[in-house]
Design a protein around this motif. Structure first.
Motif, PDB file in Angstrom:
ATOM      1  N   ALA A 115      -6.498  15.070   2.930  1.00  0.00           N
ATOM      2  CA  ALA A 115      -7.298  14.142   2.532  1.00  0.00           C
ATOM      3  C   ALA A 115      -5.991  13.414   1.439  1.00  0.00           C
ATOM      4  O   ALA A 115      -4.633  13.626   1.280  1.00  0.00           O
ATOM      5  CB  ALA A 115      -8.008  14.407   1.205  1.00  0.00           C
ATOM      6  N   LEU A 116      -6.179  11.713   1.843  1.00  0.00           N
ATOM      7  CA  LEU A 116      -5.222  11.555   1.284  1.00  0.00           C
ATOM      8  C   LEU A 116      -5.223  10.110   0.627  1.00  0.00           C
ATOM      9  O   LEU A 116      -6.163   9.851   0.629  1.00  0.00           O
ATOM     10  CB  LEU A 116      -3.327  10.795   2.703  1.00  0.00           C
ATOM     11  N   LEU A 117      -4.736   9.284   0.230  1.00  0.00           N
ATOM     12  CA  LEU A 117      -4.629   8.892  -1.226  1.00  0.00           C
ATOM     13  C   LEU A 117      -4.371   6.802  -0.853  1.00  0.00           C
ATOM     14  O   LEU A 117      -2.679   7.435  -1.033  1.00  0.00           O
ATOM     15  CB  LEU A 117      -4.435   8.955  -2.289  1.00  0.00           C
ATOM     16  N   LEU A 118      -4.856   6.384  -0.974  1.00  0.00           N
ATOM     17  CA  LEU A 118      -4.482   4.688  -0.375  1.00  0.00           C
ATOM     18  C   LEU A 118      -4.843   3.460  -1.639  1.00  0.00           C
ATOM     19  O   LEU A 118      -5.794   4.011  -2.329  1.00  0.00           O
ATOM     20  CB  LEU A 118      -5.401   4.205   0.706  1.00  0.00           C
ATOM     21  N   ASP A 119      -3.159   3.685  -1.788  1.00  0.00           N
ATOM     22  CA  ASP A 119      -2.718   2.979  -3.516  1.00  0.00           C
ATOM     23  C   ASP A 119      -2.868   0.999  -2.900  1.00  0.00           C
ATOM     24  O   ASP A 119      -1.619   1.412  -2.426  1.00  0.00           O
ATOM     25  CB  ASP A 119      -2.045   3.442  -3.829  1.00  0.00           C
ATOM     26  N   PHE A 120      -3.545   0.291  -3.213  1.00  0.00           N
ATOM     27  CA  PHE A 120      -3.415  -0.790  -3.192  1.00  0.00           C
ATOM     28  C   PHE A 120      -3.250  -1.430  -4.582  1.00  0.00           C
ATOM     29  O   PHE A 120      -3.010  -2.332  -4.840  1.00  0.00           O
ATOM     30  CB  PHE A 120      -4.708  -1.573  -2.602  1.00  0.00           C
ATOM     31  N   GLY A 121      -2.166  -0.686  -5.697  1.00  0.00           N
ATOM     32  CA  GLY A 121      -1.998  -1.168  -6.960  1.00  0.00           C
ATOM     33  C   GLY A 121      -1.424  -2.415  -6.827  1.00  0.00           C
ATOM     34  O   GLY A 121      -0.888  -2.955  -8.247  1.00  0.00           O
ATOM     35  N   SER A 122      -0.082  -2.508  -6.235  1.00  0.00           N
ATOM     36  CA  SER A 122       0.843  -2.857  -5.749  1.00  0.00           C
ATOM     37  C   SER A 122       0.969  -4.693  -5.025  1.00  0.00           C
ATOM     38  O   SER A 122       1.646  -5.692  -4.713  1.00  0.00           O
ATOM     39  CB  SER A 122       2.344  -2.288  -5.297  1.00  0.00           C
ATOM     40  N   ASP A 123      -0.264  -4.069  -4.556  1.00  0.00           N
ATOM     41  CA  ASP A 123      -0.935  -5.623  -3.416  1.00  0.00           C
ATOM     42  C   ASP A 123      -1.170  -7.311  -4.069  1.00  0.00           C
ATOM     43  O   ASP A 123      -1.792  -6.624  -5.496  1.00  0.00           O
ATOM     44  CB  ASP A 123      -1.711  -5.396  -2.675  1.00  0.00           C
ATOM     45  N   ASP A 124      -1.208  -8.069  -3.807  1.00  0.00           N
ATOM     46  CA  ASP A 124      -1.498  -9.209  -4.998  1.00  0.00           C
ATOM     47  C   ASP A 124      -3.073  -8.825  -4.761  1.00  0.00           C
ATOM     48  O   ASP A 124      -3.366  -9.686  -6.325  1.00  0.00           O
ATOM     49  CB  ASP A 124      -1.353 -10.746  -3.756  1.00  0.00           C
ATOM     50  N   ASP A 125      -3.782  -8.588  -4.648  1.00  0.00           N
ATOM     51  CA  ASP A 125      -4.951  -8.435  -4.725  1.00  0.00           C
ATOM     52  C   ASP A 125      -5.749  -7.476  -4.218  1.00  0.00           C
ATOM     53  O   ASP A 125      -6.574  -7.376  -3.653  1.00  0.00           O
ATOM     54  CB  ASP A 125      -5.903  -9.819  -3.806  1.00  0.00           C
ATOM     55  N   PRO A 126      -5.513  -6.787  -5.250  1.00  0.00           N
ATOM     56  CA  PRO A 126      -6.132  -4.869  -4.838  1.00  0.00           C
ATOM     57  C   PRO A 126      -6.986  -4.636  -4.712  1.00  0.00           C
ATOM     58  O   PRO A 126      -7.194  -3.505  -3.411  1.00  0.00           O
ATOM     59  CB  PRO A 126      -5.380  -4.167  -6.072  1.00  0.00           C
ATOM     60  N   ALA A 127      -8.378  -5.175  -5.532  1.00  0.00           N
ATOM     61  CA  ALA A 127      -9.620  -4.580  -4.887  1.00  0.00           C
ATOM     62  C   ALA A 127      -9.896  -4.978  -3.766  1.00  0.00           C
ATOM     63  O   ALA A 127     -10.786  -4.406  -3.519  1.00  0.00           O
ATOM     64  CB  ALA A 127     -10.222  -5.299  -5.963  1.00  0.00           C
ATOM     65  N   ALA A 128      -9.124  -6.789  -2.709  1.00  0.00           N
ATOM     66  CA  ALA A 128      -9.393  -6.468  -1.898  1.00  0.00           C
ATOM     67  C   ALA A 128      -8.926  -6.383  -0.582  1.00  0.00           C
ATOM     68  O   ALA A 128      -9.494  -6.110   0.213  1.00  0.00           O
ATOM     69  CB  ALA A 128      -9.093  -8.046  -1.154  1.00  0.00           C
ATOM     70  N   ALA A 129      -8.339  -5.228  -1.119  1.00  0.00           N
ATOM     71  CA  ALA A 129      -6.997  -4.693   0.148  1.00  0.00           C
ATOM     72  C   ALA A 129      -7.226  -3.559  -0.039  1.00  0.00           C
ATOM     73  O   ALA A 129      -7.942  -3.026   1.202  1.00  0.00           O
ATOM     74  CB  ALA A 129      -5.951  -4.619  -0.596  1.00  0.00           C
ATOM     75  N   MET A 178       0.817  -0.919   0.037  1.00  0.00           N
ATOM     76  CA  MET A 178       0.405  -0.335   0.046  1.00  0.00           C
ATOM     77  C   MET A 178       0.920   1.442   0.053  1.00  0.00           C
ATOM     78  O   MET A 178       1.562   1.839   0.695  1.00  0.00           O
ATOM     79  CB  MET A 178      -0.728   0.181   1.294  1.00  0.00           C
ATOM     80  N   ARG A 179       0.675   2.224  -0.551  1.00  0.00           N
ATOM     81  CA  ARG A 179       0.809   3.295  -0.265  1.00  0.00           C
ATOM     82  C   ARG A 179       0.149   4.103  -0.627  1.00  0.00           C
ATOM     83  O   ARG A 179      -0.828   4.404  -0.994  1.00  0.00           O
ATOM     84  CB  ARG A 179       1.708   4.289  -2.235  1.00  0.00           C
ATOM     85  N   VAL A 180       0.485   5.659   0.562  1.00  0.00           N
ATOM     86  CA  VAL A 180      -0.030   6.961   0.870  1.00  0.00           C
ATOM     87  C   VAL A 180      -0.043   8.087   0.478  1.00  0.00           C
ATOM     88  O   VAL A 180       1.443   8.263   0.385  1.00  0.00           O
ATOM     89  CB  VAL A 180       0.592   6.433   2.479  1.00  0.00           C
ATOM     90  N   LEU A 181      -0.375   8.146  -0.792  1.00  0.00           N
ATOM     91  CA  LEU A 181      -0.220   9.970  -1.304  1.00  0.00           C
ATOM     92  C   LEU A 181      -0.623  10.888  -0.452  1.00  0.00           C
ATOM     93  O   LEU A 181      -1.957  10.650  -0.588  1.00  0.00           O
ATOM     94  CB  LEU A 181      -0.814   9.577  -2.214  1.00  0.00           C
ATOM     95  N   PRO A 182      -0.645  11.608  -0.711  1.00  0.00           N
ATOM     96  CA  PRO A 182      -0.682  13.587  -0.275  1.00  0.00           C
ATOM     97  C   PRO A 182      -1.608  13.298  -0.911  1.00  0.00           C
ATOM     98  O   PRO A 182      -1.423  13.822  -2.252  1.00  0.00           O
ATOM     99  CB  PRO A 182      -0.029  13.642   0.371  1.00  0.00           C
ATOM    100  N   VAL A 183      -2.700  14.354  -1.128  1.00  0.00           N
ATOM    101  CA  VAL A 183      -3.602  15.003  -1.784  1.00  0.00           C
ATOM    102  C   VAL A 183      -4.433  16.259  -1.502  1.00  0.00           C
ATOM    103  O   VAL A 183      -5.804  16.335  -0.627  1.00  0.00           O
ATOM    104  CB  VAL A 183      -4.899  14.142  -1.671  1.00  0.00           C
ATOM    105  N   GLY A 184      -3.317  17.633  -1.602  1.00  0.00           N
ATOM    106  CA  GLY A 184      -4.366  18.065  -0.340  1.00  0.00           C
ATOM    107  C   GLY A 184      -3.478  18.081   0.961  1.00  0.00           C
ATOM    108  O   GLY A 184      -3.131  17.273   1.372  1.00  0.00           O
ATOM    109  N   PRO A 185      -3.681  18.992   1.973  1.00  0.00           N
ATOM    110  CA  PRO A 185      -3.742  19.185   3.202  1.00  0.00           C
ATOM    111  C   PRO A 185      -4.699  18.483   4.005  1.00  0.00           C
ATOM    112  O   PRO A 185      -4.352  18.092   4.943  1.00  0.00           O
ATOM    113  CB  PRO A 185      -3.863  20.592   3.521  1.00  0.00           C
TER     114      PRO A 185
END
Length: 221
Positions: A10-24, A1-8
């Protein structure tokens, strides 16, 4: 999981690198939803799931409690949480879609078996998008990648106009078109149920996490 800032705020949790991104992503959405309900994340105002992401939105000027978010996710990973009981919506369908034969050819079955596959699947809303009230539904549980519809992509050509209420599948998802629009999904049938009512207190019939059962028109859900 990557944690990306979205302005002051909000943040975006990105599960694209997980084995099952949709489930994560689904697990994180449920975990943080539960944390909000218990008051553990008081400044978080909204959680917006995507196909492989989760947007965490805080009150304006409050900043995101990143440590609180990580703490809630770690606690959920360390042990089983309380079982959730999402609402279930039954959607009556007339299976008269123009693409039944095309879908049958792709998955190697008879056209009259396609409606059975669709209505015997318990679906769950993973996220909303494309148009107001448009929910992306995938098979509930861990068997989505092995579902017969998983190999059905989008149509080679999109239609310039898909009628409101059209029930369709594409790319492992099912959906109901809330209003008329262009669309490239395979059409299985139609429903008269209203997916979006902007005059209602809750305009969208479907929300992330909702379970959906498609039933043949005239049958009990």
């Amino acid at each position: 999981m990557r944690v990306l800032p979205v302005g002051p705020d909000a943040l975006l949790l990105d599960f694209g690198s997980d084995d099952d991104p949709a489930a994560a992503g689904d697990h994180a959405w449920r975990t943080l939803t539960d944390a909000r309900a218990t008051g553990a994340l008081p400044t978080i105002t909204d959680l917006v799931p995507g196909a492989h992401t989760l947007l965490v939105q805080a009150e304006s000027g409050a900043g995101v409690d990143v440590l609180g978010v990580r703490r809630a996710l770690r606690a959920a990973a360390a042990g089983p949480g309380q079982p959730t009981h999402p609402p279930t919506v039954s959607i009556p369908v007339v299976y008269d879609g123009a693409d039944l034969a095309a879908v049958a050819a792709i998955i190697g079955t008879a056209p009259d078996e396609v409606p059975d596959l669709h209505r015997h699947t318990l679906w769950q809303v993973r996220f909303m998008g494309f148009a107001p009230g448009f929910g992306y539904l995938s098979p509930a549980g861990p068997s989505g990648s092995s579902h017969p519809f998983a190999g059905v992509g989008r149509r080679p050509e999109s239609r310039p106009r898909v009628p409101a209420g059209s029930v369709a599948i594409a790319a492992g998802y099912s959906a109901v078109y809330p209003g008329p629009s262009p669309g490239g999904w395979y059409l299985l049938g139609h429903t008269d149920i209203r997916l979006w009512d902007d005059r209602a207190e809750q305009p969208a019939l479907l929300t992330p996490g909702t379970l959906v059962r498609f039933v043949t028109e005239g049958e009990d859900g």
